[in-house]
Design a protein around this motif. Sequence first.
Motif, short mmCIF file in Angstrom:
data_model
loop_
_atom_site.label_atom_id
_atom_site.label_comp_id
_atom_site.label_asym_id
_atom_site.label_seq_id
_atom_site.Cartn_x
_atom_site.Cartn_y
_atom_site.Cartn_z
N LEU A 47 -40.21 9.88 -11.76
CA LEU A 47 -40.81 8.60 -11.43
C LEU A 47 -39.83 7.68 -10.72
O LEU A 47 -40.23 6.71 -10.07
CB LEU A 47 -41.34 7.92 -12.69
CG LEU A 47 -42.54 8.59 -13.36
CD1 LEU A 47 -42.85 7.90 -14.68
CD2 LEU A 47 -43.75 8.54 -12.43
N GLU B 109 -39.91 16.81 -10.71
CA GLU B 109 -40.38 15.53 -10.21
C GLU B 109 -39.87 14.41 -11.11
O GLU B 109 -39.58 14.62 -12.27
CB GLU B 109 -41.91 15.52 -10.19
CG GLU B 109 -42.52 16.57 -9.27
CD GLU B 109 -44.03 16.60 -9.36
OE1 GLU B 109 -44.69 16.06 -8.46
OE2 GLU B 109 -44.54 17.14 -10.36
N HIS C 73 -38.66 13.90 -5.94
CA HIS C 73 -38.48 15.22 -6.52
C HIS C 73 -37.27 15.89 -5.91
O HIS C 73 -36.75 15.45 -4.88
CB HIS C 73 -39.72 16.09 -6.36
CG HIS C 73 -40.12 16.39 -4.95
ND1 HIS C 73 -40.83 15.50 -4.16
CD2 HIS C 73 -39.89 17.48 -4.17
CE1 HIS C 73 -41.04 16.04 -2.98
NE2 HIS C 73 -40.47 17.23 -2.95
N PHE D 185 -45.43 13.56 -7.24
CA PHE D 185 -44.49 12.45 -7.26
C PHE D 185 -43.70 12.36 -5.97
O PHE D 185 -43.28 13.37 -5.41
CB PHE D 185 -43.52 12.60 -8.43
CG PHE D 185 -44.16 12.42 -9.77
CD1 PHE D 185 -45.53 12.34 -9.93
CD2 PHE D 185 -43.38 12.34 -10.91
CE1 PHE D 185 -46.12 12.19 -11.18
CE2 PHE D 185 -43.94 12.18 -12.16
CZ PHE D 185 -45.32 12.12 -12.29
#
Length: 129
Positions: free
Chosen positions: A102, A100, A32, A29
């Motif tokens: 989104l 991590e 993070h 991702f």
Amino acid sequence: EVRLEESGGGSVQVGGSLTLSCAAFGIVFGHHAIGWFRQAPGKEREQISSISKSDGSTYYADSVKGRFTISSDNVKNTVYLQMTNLKPEDTAVYYCAGYESLSPIAEHSLEGIWRYDYWGQGTQVTVSS
């Protein structure tokens, strides 16, 4: 699979300095955070500093403010913890950890050991007088 590897621990005298490194592998991702934690014998693991790779914001525990500095080298995918003016109470096993997301990680989302999913094996720091 995310892997974190710490290095740079050792023994130092009171007032000395050390720099710890945390190399991260396998992070997928873009958003993070990486944090540094420590655990002294007989004590709970405590968070001492973290950095968001989203916006560079940082967190420091009161016990290390003004003495420790966290930084990141995005090319090497490594986070550093520069420790100065070390005290005997800084003696502990130091761990780096990460998580991590989104969505972008802001400063208010750096604090909290429960957020961190990936952990390194730890490196010992001993400060002697």
